[in-house]
Motif scaffolding. Structure first.
Motif, PDB file in Angstrom:
ATOM      1  N   GLY A   1       0.577  -1.149   0.038  1.00 38.94           N
ATOM      2  CA  GLY A   1       0.185  -0.033  -0.017  1.00 38.94           C
ATOM      3  C   GLY A   1       0.800   1.365  -0.139  1.00 38.94           C
ATOM      4  N   SER A   2       2.194   1.395  -0.244  1.00 35.60           N
ATOM      5  CA  SER A   2       3.031   2.381  -0.239  1.00 35.60           C
ATOM      6  C   SER A   2       2.621   3.224  -1.366  1.00 35.60           C
ATOM      7  CB  SER A   2       4.449   1.996  -0.080  1.00 35.60           C
ATOM      8  OG  SER A   2       4.985   1.258  -1.291  1.00 35.60           O
ATOM      9  N   VAL A   3       1.897   2.865  -2.606  1.00 37.03           N
ATOM     10  CA  VAL A   3       1.795   3.703  -3.787  1.00 37.03           C
ATOM     11  C   VAL A   3       0.236   4.016  -3.836  1.00 37.03           C
ATOM     12  CG1 VAL A   3       3.674   2.709  -5.103  1.00 37.03           C
ATOM     13  CG2 VAL A   3       1.507   1.433  -5.076  1.00 37.03           C
ATOM     14  N   SER A   4      -0.270   4.598  -2.738  1.00 39.48           N
ATOM     15  CA  SER A   4      -1.839   4.998  -2.446  1.00 39.48           C
ATOM     16  C   SER A   4      -1.872   5.943  -3.707  1.00 39.48           C
ATOM     17  CB  SER A   4      -1.830   5.676  -1.323  1.00 39.48           C
ATOM     18  OG  SER A   4      -3.027   6.260  -1.036  1.00 39.48           O
ATOM     19  N   GLY A   5      -2.844   5.731  -4.314  1.00 41.75           N
ATOM     20  CA  GLY A   5      -3.399   6.535  -5.327  1.00 41.75           C
ATOM     21  C   GLY A   5      -2.778   6.619  -6.612  1.00 41.75           C
ATOM     22  N   LYS A   6      -1.880   5.580  -6.912  1.00 41.27           N
ATOM     23  CA  LYS A   6      -1.295   5.433  -7.959  1.00 41.27           C
ATOM     24  C   LYS A   6      -1.032   4.085  -8.682  1.00 41.27           C
ATOM     25  CE  LYS A   6       2.116   8.842  -6.047  1.00 41.27           C
ATOM     26  NZ  LYS A   6       3.644   9.286  -6.126  1.00 41.27           N
ATOM     27  N   ARG A   7      -0.697   3.897  -9.769  1.00 42.01           N
ATOM     28  CA  ARG A   7      -0.756   2.583 -10.329  1.00 42.01           C
ATOM     29  C   ARG A   7       0.762   2.257 -10.451  1.00 42.01           C
ATOM     30  NH1 ARG A   7      -4.910   0.319 -13.077  1.00 42.01           N
ATOM     31  NH2 ARG A   7      -3.560  -1.438 -12.766  1.00 42.01           N
ATOM     32  N   ILE A   8       0.984   0.692 -10.240  1.00 48.24           N
ATOM     33  CA  ILE A   8       2.325   0.161 -10.630  1.00 48.24           C
ATOM     34  C   ILE A   8       2.421  -0.299 -12.018  1.00 48.24           C
ATOM     35  CG2 ILE A   8       4.048  -1.342 -10.093  1.00 48.24           C
ATOM     36  CD1 ILE A   8       3.396  -1.164  -7.085  1.00 48.24           C
TER      37      ILE A   8
END
Length: 428
Positions: free
Chosen positions: A415-422
C-alpha cells in the motif's frame, strides 16, 4: 430487483481505499497516428510473426505461491477471425494479481497465467475488417480471465480487436497500461448497471449502453450477468445528469476514472477518500464534495447532510464494510414515479439489504462477450485519450520486466503507492 452477479468479496482492512480497486482488477513502441479515429483498416491481413515459438511467462503453480518465471512457454496462437496477437511492452498491476493467488480465487487450473492490464504493439491480425492493424499501439483490458492466452504476465497475448483501444501518439504507453480494466469497470457500472447515457456528454460523447444492450441477442449474454445487464432498462430508474452520486474509494484508479466519467455526464459527485493525501487531485478532476474516509460515521453524516438525506445513487469500490456504510446514506423511500435508490458494489455488498434499495454489481463479462458493447467502449476510450479529456492515472514505473513482477506486487500489497498505479515495463 437486480441480483448479485459472480464476484469475489475478500477481507479488507479498515483503510483499504487505495489497495482494492475494482472487481477483476488489470501495455507498446511504434509511431502511430495522432488521431486513432482516422484509421482505415488495411484490406489484407498482415503479420509480423514472433521470431520463435516460445516466450517468457510467469506461471502460478499453486495457491499462496509466488509466480515462477519460465522462458520456454508457448507463444499463444490466434484461433478466431476476430483475434489479434499483441507483443506486450507494459503491464499494469492490479490487486487481483496478488489477491487471486493469496485467496485462491480466479484460478481455473494450474499452472496458470494471470494479469489483467496490458499494452503493446499489434503483431498479427487475422481479419481484414479488424478495427486495428499490425503496428498499432494498443491497450487491452483482459477481462476474459478464463482464457490463458489473454493474460498479461507473458511476452505475447491474444486479444479480440473489439477489446483493444489504440493509443494516440500523445499518450504514454506506461500510463495507458494502467487504466484498462478500471475503465471497463467504471463504464459498465455507470452505463449498464445504473443506466447512465454517455451520449449526452458535450465534451466527448460516448455510447448509450442501455440501448446497445437492448439490441443484443439475449442468448449471447452470459447467464450469470444477464439480469444485471438489463437491470437499468426501466427509464425512471436510470441515473441521469444532475443527480448526486457518492463514490466511496474515489482515490483508487477505478474511482478516479468513475469521477471523471460521471462529471462528463453531468452528475454531481461526492468523493470519499483520504482527503489529506488525495483531495487536491480529486478536486482538480471536478469533485463537488470531498469527504474524508478517516471517520466513517462522520462521512455518513456529511453525505446525508449534503444531499438532504435524499441520495439515490452510490458506488462502493472498497468492500462490503464500506458498502454497508454507504447504504446508510441512501434514501430508501420510493419516489413518486416509483423509482428506487441504487447501490453498486464493485468488491462487495452489504450482507443485509435495506428496503427500497436496488443492489448492483458490474457485469464485467459483457465487455468481452459482446462485440457491440466492447467496440463501443474502446472506441470511446480512444476518443477520450486522443482528445485529452480523460486524465490518466499517475504511474509508478518499475523496470526489470516479468522478473520483477513478484517484487512489484509486494509493493502494491503493502500500500505504499496510494493513489497511483504500478506499471512494470517489459522494455523493447
Amino acid at each position: 430487483m437486480a441480483t448479485l452477479s459472480t464476484t469475489y468479496t475478500l477481507p479488507a482492512p479498515a483503510q483499504a481505499d487505495d489497495k482494492f480497486p475494482a472487481v477483476f482488477h488489470h501495455e507498446f513502441l511504434l509511431e502511430q497516428r495522432a488521431d486513432p479515429s482516422s484509421y482505415t483498416p488495411s484490406q489484407t491481413p498482415t503479420t509480423v510473426p514472433p521470431q520463435k515459438s516460445t516466450q517468457s511467462a510467469l506461471l502460478l503453480h499453486g495457491a499462496g505461491q509466488q509466480y515462477t518465471l519460465v522462458t520456454d512457454h508457448a507463444i499463444p496462437t490466434i484461433s478466431k477471425s476476430d483475434e489479434i496477437l499483441v507483443k506486450i511492452q507494459a503491464i499494469g498491476l492490479n490487486p487481483v494479481d496478488w489477491k487471486g493467488p493469496a485467496y485462491n480465487f480466479g484460478i481455473p487450473s494450474l499452472p496458470w497465467i494471470n494479469g489483467r492490464d496490458l499494452a503493446g504493439t499489434v503483431v498479427q491480425v487475422n481479419d481484414p475488417s479488424s478495427r486495428v492493424r499490425v503496428g498499432d499501439r494498443v491497450l487491452v483490458p483482459s477481462t476474459d480471465y478464463r482464457d490463458i492466452r489473454k493474460a498479461a504476465f507473458q511476452q505475447y497475448a491474444v486479444a479480440t480487436h473489439f477489446n483493444a483501444a489504440r493509443i494516440p501518439s500523445s499518450a504514454s504507453v506506461q500510463a495507458s497500461a494502467s487504466l484498462g480494466v478500471a475503465f471497463v469497470a467504471s463504464v459498465l457500472a455507470l452505463g449498464v448497471s445504473l443506466g447512465l447515457d454517455f451520449s449526452k456528454s458535450e465534451r466527448c460523447p460516448g455510447p448509450n449502453l442501455v440501448d446497445v444492450v437492448r439490441g443484443i441477442d439475449v442468448d449471447s449474454i452470459p447467464l450469470d450477468v444477464r439480469e444485471q445487464c438489463f437491470a437499468a432498462v426501466p427509464v425512471h430508474e436510470r441515473l441521469k445528469g444532475g443527480e448526486w452520486i457518492a463514490i466511496w474509494g474515489a482515490s483508487t484508479t477505478t474511482g478516479y476514472i468513475t469521477l471523471q466519467l460521471a462529471k462528463l455526464a453531468g452528475l454531481k459527485v461526492i468523493c470519499v477518500a483520504d482527503i489529506a493525501r488525495h483531495g487536491s487531485r480529486l478536486h482538480g478532476l471536478g469533485a463537488d464534495v470531498l469527504v474524508d474516509r478517516q471517520d466513517p460515521e462522520r462521512a455518513v453524516a456529511v453525505i446525508r447532510g449534503v444531499t438532504g438525506g435524499k441520495l439515490r445513487y452510490a458506488i462502493d469500490i472498497v468492500g462490503s464494510e464500506t458498502a454497508t456504510l454507504l447504504e446508510r446514506t441512501l434514501d430508501g423511500s420510493p419516489r413518486e414515479d416509483g423509482s428506487h435508490a441504487h447501490l453498486l458494489g464493485l468488491t462487495g455488498l452489504p450482507k443485509e439489504r435495506k428496503p427500497g434499495v436496488v443492489y448492483h454489481t458490474v457485469p464485467i463479462k459483457l465487455f468481452h462477450s459482446s462485440r457491440e458493447v466492447g467496440e463501443g467502449m474502446v472506441g470511446w476510450l480512444e476518443g477520450l485519450l486522443a482528445s485529452g479529456v480523460l486524465v490518466l492515472p499517475e504511474v509508478v514505473r518499475h523496470a526489470g520486466g516479468l522478473g520483477n513482477v513478484n517484487a512489484s506486487l509486494e509493493v502494491l500489497r503493502g500500500g505504499s503507492v496510494s493513489g497511483k498505479r504500478i506499471v512494470v515495463d517489459l522494455g523493447e
